[in-house]
Design a protein around this motif. Sequence first.
Motif, short mmCIF file in Angstrom:
data_model
loop_
_atom_site.label_atom_id
_atom_site.label_comp_id
_atom_site.label_asym_id
_atom_site.label_seq_id
_atom_site.Cartn_x
_atom_site.Cartn_y
_atom_site.Cartn_z
N LEU A 24 0.87 -1.17 0.00
CA LEU A 24 0.00 0.00 0.00
C LEU A 24 0.91 1.23 0.00
O LEU A 24 1.27 1.75 1.05
CB LEU A 24 -0.91 0.00 1.23
CG LEU A 24 -1.88 -1.18 1.35
CD1 LEU A 24 -2.53 -1.21 2.72
CD2 LEU A 24 -2.92 -1.12 0.26
N ILE A 27 -1.13 5.62 1.77
CA ILE A 27 -2.21 5.55 2.76
C ILE A 27 -2.27 6.90 3.47
O ILE A 27 -1.32 7.68 3.43
CB ILE A 27 -2.02 4.42 3.78
CG1 ILE A 27 -0.78 4.66 4.65
CG2 ILE A 27 -2.02 3.06 3.12
CD1 ILE A 27 -0.74 3.81 5.90
N ALA A 46 -6.78 4.44 1.77
CA ALA A 46 -5.73 4.11 0.80
C ALA A 46 -6.22 4.48 -0.60
O ALA A 46 -7.42 4.48 -0.88
CB ALA A 46 -5.40 2.62 0.85
#
Length: 167
Positions: A24, A27, A46
């Motif tokens: 990710l 975020i 996200a």
Amino acid sequence: MNIGEVSLQNGRLMGRIATRTIDLPRIGLRAVESQNPRAPRFEVVALNVARRWVQIGALWEAEMKKTGEVFLAGNIDDPSLPEPLPVALFRNESGGYAIAWRRDTLRSEAGGSGFGASNYDMQGGEASGRYDAGQDSGFGESTAGPDGTMTREMAPFGAGEDDDVGF
């Protein structure tokens, strides 16, 4: 185990989480404004593949029993994950947070130092181990009806552009 970090960028808490199977790269932490004392402190959002901000978790303030240190604890979850990812965020010297992950163990379920959802109620105390569907979770009413259809509109997170952060 440290799996990411969040820092203050242009007035917003932005960062990343990466493990062997999860990446990710963008975020954010969006403050939750609520009068409910059980409400989370932050929502974790996200940037998805369509370049829209989506909620993937929530964080509550917690306190270490031995030291009194305040930290953020919660879960990252998404339908693409096999199970929720328990995380804790600890303040660092730069005003941001280091993100740590820990697998629940028998030690933590017996009152040890774990902070996963199965043994911590995110309000600073031990959890009962059961989910009470009638209890107010602090998130408000669901936007989904019994058949999965939307029952009310949700506010957009942003315009969807990478540089236009909507929180």
